[in-house]
Design a protein around this motif. Structure first.
Motif, PDB file in Angstrom:
ATOM      1  N   TYR A 117     -54.282  33.103 -12.782  1.00 30.10           N
ATOM      2  CA  TYR A 117     -55.006  32.813 -11.537  1.00 30.10           C
ATOM      3  C   TYR A 117     -56.277  33.675 -11.415  1.00 30.10           C
ATOM      4  O   TYR A 117     -57.365  33.165 -11.180  1.00 30.10           O
ATOM      5  CB  TYR A 117     -54.058  33.014 -10.357  1.00 30.10           C
ATOM      6  N   SER A 125     -54.823  34.048  -3.166  1.00 27.43           N
ATOM      7  CA  SER A 125     -53.693  33.229  -2.749  1.00 27.43           C
ATOM      8  C   SER A 125     -53.299  32.270  -3.874  1.00 27.43           C
ATOM      9  O   SER A 125     -53.706  31.124  -3.897  1.00 27.43           O
ATOM     10  CB  SER A 125     -54.079  32.460  -1.482  1.00 27.43           C
ATOM     11  N   PRO A 127     -51.449  29.526  -5.980  1.00 24.87           N
ATOM     12  CA  PRO A 127     -50.853  28.308  -5.414  1.00 24.87           C
ATOM     13  C   PRO A 127     -49.440  28.002  -5.899  1.00 24.87           C
ATOM     14  O   PRO A 127     -48.958  28.567  -6.880  1.00 24.87           O
ATOM     15  CB  PRO A 127     -51.808  27.214  -5.895  1.00 24.87           C
ATOM     16  N   THR A 128     -48.822  27.061  -5.204  1.00 32.29           N
ATOM     17  CA  THR A 128     -47.562  26.422  -5.590  1.00 32.29           C
ATOM     18  C   THR A 128     -47.915  25.019  -6.084  1.00 32.29           C
ATOM     19  O   THR A 128     -48.743  24.351  -5.477  1.00 32.29           O
ATOM     20  CB  THR A 128     -46.659  26.340  -4.349  1.00 32.29           C
ATOM     21  N   PHE A 129     -47.343  24.590  -7.177  1.00 32.05           N
ATOM     22  CA  PHE A 129     -47.619  23.225  -7.665  1.00 32.05           C
ATOM     23  C   PHE A 129     -46.576  22.838  -8.706  1.00 32.05           C
ATOM     24  O   PHE A 129     -45.736  23.659  -9.090  1.00 32.05           O
ATOM     25  CB  PHE A 129     -49.032  23.131  -8.268  1.00 32.05           C
ATOM     26  N   THR A 142     -44.281  28.392  -8.212  1.00 31.60           N
ATOM     27  CA  THR A 142     -44.452  28.843  -6.840  1.00 31.60           C
ATOM     28  C   THR A 142     -45.386  30.042  -6.860  1.00 31.60           C
ATOM     29  O   THR A 142     -45.637  30.626  -7.922  1.00 31.60           O
ATOM     30  CB  THR A 142     -43.095  29.228  -6.226  1.00 31.60           C
ATOM     31  N   ARG A 143     -45.903  30.406  -5.713  1.00 34.84           N
ATOM     32  CA  ARG A 143     -46.954  31.428  -5.688  1.00 34.84           C
ATOM     33  C   ARG A 143     -46.465  32.791  -6.167  1.00 34.84           C
ATOM     34  O   ARG A 143     -47.263  33.611  -6.609  1.00 34.84           O
ATOM     35  CB  ARG A 143     -47.607  31.528  -4.320  1.00 34.84           C
ATOM     36  N   THR A 146     -47.145  32.359 -10.007  1.00 31.44           N
ATOM     37  CA  THR A 146     -48.563  32.371 -10.396  1.00 31.44           C
ATOM     38  C   THR A 146     -49.280  33.551  -9.748  1.00 31.44           C
ATOM     39  O   THR A 146     -50.263  33.380  -9.035  1.00 31.44           O
ATOM     40  CB  THR A 146     -49.246  31.059  -9.981  1.00 31.44           C
ATOM     41  N   GLN A 172     -49.873  18.117  -6.889  1.00 33.10           N
ATOM     42  CA  GLN A 172     -49.944  18.894  -5.658  1.00 33.10           C
ATOM     43  C   GLN A 172     -48.630  18.740  -4.892  1.00 33.10           C
ATOM     44  O   GLN A 172     -48.150  17.631  -4.714  1.00 33.10           O
ATOM     45  CB  GLN A 172     -51.097  18.360  -4.818  1.00 33.10           C
ATOM     46  N   LYS A 174     -47.961  20.998  -2.058  1.00 29.35           N
ATOM     47  CA  LYS A 174     -48.115  21.564  -0.719  1.00 29.35           C
ATOM     48  C   LYS A 174     -49.567  21.430  -0.327  1.00 29.35           C
ATOM     49  O   LYS A 174     -50.440  21.654  -1.172  1.00 29.35           O
ATOM     50  CB  LYS A 174     -47.781  23.064  -0.739  1.00 29.35           C
ATOM     51  N   ASP A 176     -53.219  22.275   0.769  1.00 30.08           N
ATOM     52  CA  ASP A 176     -54.064  23.458   0.536  1.00 30.08           C
ATOM     53  C   ASP A 176     -53.614  24.307  -0.646  1.00 30.08           C
ATOM     54  O   ASP A 176     -54.099  25.424  -0.823  1.00 30.08           O
ATOM     55  CB  ASP A 176     -54.152  24.361   1.786  1.00 30.08           C
ATOM     56  N   ASN A 177     -52.685  23.829  -1.448  1.00 29.62           N
ATOM     57  CA  ASN A 177     -52.308  24.539  -2.665  1.00 29.62           C
ATOM     58  C   ASN A 177     -52.910  23.773  -3.833  1.00 29.62           C
ATOM     59  O   ASN A 177     -52.478  22.661  -4.142  1.00 29.62           O
ATOM     60  CB  ASN A 177     -50.788  24.614  -2.809  1.00 29.62           C
TER      61      ASN A 177
END
Ligand SMILES: *[C@@H]1O[C@H](CO)[C@@H](O)[C@H](O)[C@H]1NC(C)=O
Ligand SMILES: *[C@@H]1O[C@H](CO)[C@@H](O)[C@H](O)[C@H]1NC(C)=O
Ligand SMILES: *[C@@H]1O[C@H](CO)[C@@H](O)[C@H](O)[C@H]1NC(C)=O
Ligand SMILES: *[C@@H]1O[C@H](CO)[C@@H](O)[C@H](O)[C@H]1NC(C)=O
Ligand SMILES: *[C@@H]1O[C@H](CO)[C@@H](O)[C@H](O)[C@H]1NC(C)=O
Ligand SMILES: *[C@@H]1O[C@H](CO)[C@@H](O)[C@H](O)[C@H]1NC(C)=O
Ligand SMILES: *[C@@H]1O[C@H](CO)[C@@H](O)[C@H](O)[C@H]1NC(C)=O
Ligand SMILES: *[C@@H]1O[C@H](CO)[C@@H](O)[C@H](O)[C@H]1NC(C)=O
Ligand SMILES: *[C@@H]1O[C@H](CO)[C@@H](O)[C@H](O)[C@H]1NC(C)=O
Ligand SMILES: *[C@@H]1O[C@H](CO)[C@@H](O)[C@H](O)[C@H]1NC(C)=O
Ligand SMILES: *[C@@H]1O[C@H](CO)[C@@H](O)[C@H](O)[C@H]1NC(C)=O
Ligand SMILES: *[C@@H]1O[C@H](CO)[C@@H](O)[C@H](O)[C@H]1NC(C)=O
Length: 547
Positions: A117, A125, A127-129, A142-143, A146, A172, A174, A176-177
């Motif tokens: 990242y 921040s 992300p989760t994906f 999950t964040r 990453t 995607q 979530k 905004d992730n």
């Protein structure tokens, strides 16, 4: 056996491997290395690996450079890890890589996706994906995985049933992730590697250790470029490759307790519903005399009834022990104990270990005739050309402009939602998509006559061709089709023998609520009389006659 001879043999084998790895052109095997987000045309990276930029394999997403430089870790190329591609739009975005798959039908591939990242977006921040491959779920990130300043990677080993396309999608999960990826690698394996797992099941990587090595082992020492993390102290051994071809380097060293009374113990944590699969590699590290013996059992989960062994590591060779189906107990942990047998004079040892879970059966993928027909649409309309990967799978990650049946193995396309995309030109023949329920093509610039096949889909209920430039007359396949809600208003050069034919929205009651939004009201609001009524009455009369 004569040690001298054995050593010579080993040396020969080793140089033979080196020759294969270094001199045979990479095109003989699949060895694709993609540096995501890179703008350099070709990067000659560490370990003689040549990295491609990724825009050959994907057309969507944005390229970025990290703000926090990646850590300098043995085995990782920090130049490759400092760029990435991020995907702020679409449910899923897919890399599509055509590979040479003619060698073996069931050839297995190792896919590795790596992520760093590095606060590329200055939001601190991660992300989760979701990560997917060929229509299958691969892994959820999950964040907490990453994290900002760590390189994370994951691998899957699987075989392509047919076709020669490998695709990897970032989905995607979530709002905004924003999914991202830093590197993608594809290595073909020998056909006998990991072949104890049926070819329609994937192997998901958990870990891989080379005990006693002093640095990470990868290509070219491992021709498959697996990553063997270095663990523990260094003891020399003489050994050579076996079925799954662990690299020589990791077999030459082993982990062994100096004090024989001290236990060698391997444990882990896992989801009790998902069994773990171990490959352990053993090779004797010292030349034993007649009074010495190294022999031990592997005791799983501390149970007397699940014992593998005895394991007697061979000198100058290697032994692979496969332990299937290890499941965790209620506290989510499992263990493998190395227990010396009574006649053993030496403590247990271990040279290398890899562990996996076996995933769900691979999905067949969206119906191949549907996929081919979608390809015809993509060929005719540039707006559709950057959609890659499986159109329907894994559920619910479909392409944004299709809907699919709920079958999770080989679904059908049930809707084409292609309204307002600026499609210009002639419709290709996509009549193979005969599970279509909804075709919405309104508000484009489609020209020429309405193709006859559009009225022949047996399940079609909504056909919206409004606001285009179709010409000629409405084909009888459509005008005679009474289950169809057909709308072709707003095609100035289209002749409608009776006005009701081009707008049948109110012709029959809606047979189903459907999953589509139905037809938007045409702007000029023409309405026709109920058209299908006589037919319905006829049917009733007919059944009355039968009684
Ligand atoms: C990374 O580490 C290696 C060995 O530890 C060193 O030789 C190399 O110069 C380092 N590279 C950078 C960019 O710091
Ligand atoms: C992030 O911050 C650095 C330093 O403040 C700046 O140079 C860079 O352009 C920023 N990047 C983004 C994507 O905002
Ligand atoms: C790692 O081990 C090899 C042989 O096993 C040795 O030649 C090399 O010097 C070692 N490197 C380090 C950094 O200890
Ligand atoms: C094999 O082991 C012997 C004795 O331990 C050692 O002298 C020799 O260098 C080793 N050979 C290889 C190829 O590692
Ligand atoms: C075998 O090797 C061990 C350890 O090096 C030694 O103590 C023992 O005396 C040897 N036995 C024979 C029969 O050579
Ligand atoms: C693992 O367990 C599953 C289900 O319990 C079984 O079907 C399968 O045959 C087992 N595999 C091996 C290699 O024992
Ligand atoms: C989990 O439970 C098993 C027995 O049920 C026990 O042997 C083991 O030590 C436990 N592990 C942990 C980490 O508590
Ligand atoms: C028709 O499609 C265009 C894009 O091609 C869009 O800008 C426009 O808003 C659409 N019109 C209607 C009425 O939906
Ligand atoms: C679209 O497909 C039709 C039928 O296959 C073909 O005749 C036509 O040339 C194609 N049009 C474009 C713009 O590619
Ligand atoms: C239809 O064609 C005419 C002339 O070729 C063009 O001006 C018009 O924009 C087109 N309309 C649509 C909806 O594509
Ligand atoms: C409709 O047809 C006429 C006569 O053939 C032609 O001049 C006109 O351009 C066409 N309009 C559209 C929108 O295609
Ligand atoms: C249609 O929608 C209504 C209300 O949303 C629902 O109660 C009904 O069950 C639906 N009928 C069918 C056939 O799906």
């Amino acid at each position: 056996m004569n040690t001298q001879l054995l050593n010579l043999l080993l040396l020969l084998l080793f140089s033979h491997f080196s020759f294969l790895l270094v001199l045979v052109p990479v095109s003989a095997k699949v060895f694709v290395s993609i540096d995501c987000g890179s703008t350099a045309s070709k990067l000659h990276g560490e370990r003689s690996i040549i990295w491609d930029r990724d825009d050959r394999y994907i057309q969507t997403g944005d390229t970025h450079t990290v703000v926090v430089a990646p850590p300098n870790i043995s085995g990782w190329d920090s130049v490759v890890m400092s760029t990435l591609r991020a995907f702020p739009t679409r449910k899923k975005n897919c890399y599509s890589i055509d590979i040479d798959n003619k060698a073996h039908d069931n050839e297995r591939f190792l896919l590795r996706a790596s992520f760093y990242y590095g606060n590329y977006d200055n939001k601190s921040s991660p992300p989760t994906f979701n990560l997917q491959f060929n229509g299958n779920n691969w892994r959820q990130f999950t964040r907490d995985i990453t994290t900002t300043n760590e390189i994370v990677y994951t691998e899957v080993v699987y075989s392509l049933h047919d076709g020669n396309n490998i695709n990897v999608c970032l989905a995607q999960t979530k709002p905004d992730n924003i999914p991202f990826i830093s590197a993608l690698e594809i290595r073909s394996l020998d056909s006998d590697a990991y072949n104890y797992v049926p070819s329609d099941f994937p192997l998901f990587f958990i870990g891989r250790f080379g005990y006693g090595t002093n640095t990470t082992t990868r290509y070219p020492e491992d021709s498959f470029d697996r990553i063997w993390t270095s663990i523990g102290p260094n003891l020399n051994s003489n050994s050579t490759g076996i079925a799954d071809k662990p690299p020589e380097v990791v077999l030459r060293t082993a982990l062994m307790r100096a004090d024989p009374s001290e236990q060698l113990f391997e444990y882990g944590f896992s989801d009790p519903r998902i069994p773990v699969h171990y490959n352990a590699y053993f090779s004797e590290v010292i030349r034993l005399n007649s009074t010495q013996k190294r022999s031990f059992n592997l005791r799983i989960n501390n149970k007397l009834d699940s014992i593998v062994g005895p394991v007697i590591p061979p000198y100058g060779r290697a032994l692979e022990v496969q332990i299937f189906n290890i499941t965790s107990s209620a506290n989510l942990s499992y263990s493998i104990e190395f227990v010396p047998t009574d006649d053993s004079t030496l403590p247990p040892l271990i040279n290398a270990l890899e562990w996996y879970t076996i995933g769900d059966k691979l999905a067949k993928g969206t119906n191949p005739f549907d996929v081919e027909a979608l390809g015809l649409l993509q060929k005719n309309f540039t707006q559709l050309q950057d959609w890659n990967g499986d159109p329907c799978l894994p559920s619910p990650y479909t392409w944004d402009w299709v809907a699919c049946s709920s079958d999770t193995d080989s679904p059908r396309i049930t809707a084409l939602n292609l309204n307002g995309l600026g499609l210009v030109g002639i419709l290709p023949d996509f009549s193979a998509m005969d599970a279509l329920v909804t075709i919405d093509l309104h508000n484009n610039s489609l020209v020429q006559e309405i193709p006859d096949f559009l009225g022949t889909f047996s399940k079609l209920i909504v056909l919206n061709l409004a606001d285009n430039n179709f010409s000629g007359t409405v084909p009888s396949s459509i005008s005679n089709n009474n289950q169809l809600k057909f709308n072709a208003l707003g095609n100035p050069n289209l002749s409608c023998p009776t006005s009701s034919i081009c707008d049948t929205e109110s012709r029959i009651p809606s047979p189903t609520n459907g999953s589509t939004d139905g037809i938007p009201s045409p702007s000029n609001g023409r309405r026709s009389k109920t058209y299908a009524q006589p037919l319905i009455i006829l049917m009733i009369v007919f059944s009355g006659l039968l009684l």
